[in-house]
Design a protein around this motif. Structure first.
Motif, PDB file in Angstrom:
ATOM      1  N   ASP A   1       3.900  -2.692   1.780  1.00 43.43           N
ATOM      2  CA  ASP A   1       4.685  -2.098   2.860  1.00 43.43           C
ATOM      3  C   ASP A   1       3.842  -2.179   4.123  1.00 43.43           C
ATOM      4  N   SER A   2       4.459  -2.548   5.242  1.00 43.72           N
ATOM      5  CA  SER A   2       3.641  -2.745   6.436  1.00 43.72           C
ATOM      6  C   SER A   2       3.229  -1.411   7.063  1.00 43.72           C
TER       7      SER A   2
ATOM      8  N   HIS B   1      -1.697 -11.749  -0.447  1.00 42.93           N
ATOM      9  CA  HIS B   1      -1.369 -10.415  -0.944  1.00 42.93           C
ATOM     10  C   HIS B   1      -2.526  -9.863  -1.791  1.00 42.93           C
TER      11      HIS B   1
END
Ligand SMILES: *Cc1c(COP(=O)(O)O)cnc(C)c1O
Length: 376
Positions: free
Chosen positions: A228-229, A220
């Motif tokens: 958020d993808s 991350h």
């Protein structure tokens, strides 16, 4: 010029890189990143691996993950490559530099113990430096030249004093202590794939760990902390520290050849030992029976360091003195250097690393050996 420790690109590098270019998967995601991470975790015997843009960014990420702040001190060896200390300084923390052992050139564990017992105190399971009142959350051993110190003792000392172990194992891919791979003793470990390391991706690094939460956080943080993808939502200040797919493709090809590289490094050190042991005052790095090192960078210790360096480099056989000890660098003058008789300086003035690329020939090894003998 015979390189000190150059890249050996004799495998599938071109094939895999070409595939990246032909398919367009050259950048921040791609199957080679995943493959390289999987191969690295398997090789090191850890559950997780997260690729990074360099060994330095791997170390910095680990220190951020462990919550190191400007109010902290981090323990590191005084003899190391500067990236160890730079990564600590990026967090704002100060250094506690421990002098080296005169024979294995790793952090001197007697000195470390003495420092912890006389200069620190434990409050609520946290280690504090008495004189400054600063917290010491992390110890960062470095496996200098791929050798490893007595890790049982280091880990025991760390546990006793509530220090988290973060291994700068960037030089130790393929090194083992009691059969366990370097980088797998600490909460986090790291590798570097700079051009002079045992395998290279041009530039790159890896974080290894058995802690799933830390592994996820590492991914991350190194990818801009996007949560958020689809939308550009970020939940903390992240970094662009990822390894690109085209570099990871080289990494996968290099990993395929690593067993052969390790075998060759062992042949190289044996060749030099056969030729140079007993010549003048030449000594090699001492390695404990518990350690199976990768012999990344064969290094000799001699009074004639300067003469040998000049002879070799004049003959275009690239050789280097040891790193300038960290306490002698301008930026770290205000940091703590713990020692008794400054062995780091002695090691710096007597040690030199000699040519050892995995693709060096035996004829070249003989030429280097003969050139060194001329100094005696
Ligand atoms: C190579 C190395 C690193 C990391 O270097 P990068 O060039 O950033 O990959 C860190 N620490 C030590 C001791 C090293 O030798």
């Amino acid at each position: 010029m015979l390189l000190l420790s150059g890249p050996n690109m004799g495998g599938n590098e071109l094939k895999y890189v070409t595939e990246c270019i032909e398919t367009g998967w050259v950048s921040s995601v791609g199957s080679y990143v995943d493959k390289f991470e999987k191969l690295s975790a398997e090789f090191a015997g850890t559950s997780f691996a997260v690729a990074t843009s360099s060994g330095t960014t791997a170390l910095h990420t680990c220190l951020v993950l462990l919550g190191v702040t400007p109010n902290d001190l981090v323990i590191a060896p005084n003899i190391t490559f500067i990236a160890t200390c730079n990564s600590i300084k990026y967090t704002g923390a100060g250094l506690v530099l421990i002098d080296a052992d005169e024979n294995d050139w790793q952090m001197d564990l007697n000195l470390l113990q003495q420092f912890l017992e006389t200069e620190t105190e434990q409050r609520n399971d946290v280690c504090y430096h008495i004189k400054t009142g600063k917290r010491i959350p992390v110890i960062m051993p470095v496996h200098v030249l791929g050798n490893i110190c007595d890790m049982d003792r280091l880990v025991a000392l760390a546990n006793e004093h509530h220090l988290i172990v973060l291994e700068d194992s960037t030089e130790a891919l393929g090194s083992y202590y009691k059969g366990r791979h370097a980088g797998s003793f600490g909460v986090l470990g790291t590798f570097s794939y700079n051009g002079n390391k045992i395998i290279t991706t041009g530039g790159g690094g890896m974080i290894i760990t058995n802690d799933e939460t830390l592994a996820k956080k590492a991914k991350h943080l190194t990818t801009q902390a996007k949560s958020d993808s689809f939308e550009y939502i970020h939940d903390e200040i992240g970094y662009n520290y990822r390894l690109v797919n085209v570099a990871a493709a080289m990494g996968v090809a290099q990993m395929e050849q690593l067993p052969g590289f390790l075998k060759r490094k062992k042949e190289i050190i044996q060749f030099y030992k056969d030729q140079l042991q007993g010549v003048g005052d030449i000594q090699f790095q001492q390695v404990s029976d518990d350690v199976n090192p990768n012999w990344w960078l064969p290094t000799i210790k001699t009074e004639k360091q300067k003469d040998v360096l000049k002879l070799l480099n004049d003959a275009k056989m690239q050789s280097r003195p040891f790193w300038v000890p960290m306490n002698q660098l301008r930026m770290f003058k205000e940091d703590i250097y713990y020692h008794q008789n400054d062995r780091s300086d002695f090691i710096y003035r007597h040690c030199l690393s000699i040519p050892c690329s995995t693709n060096i020939s035996n004829e070249e090894l003989m030429e280097v050996s003969q050139k060194i003998k001329e100094a005696f």
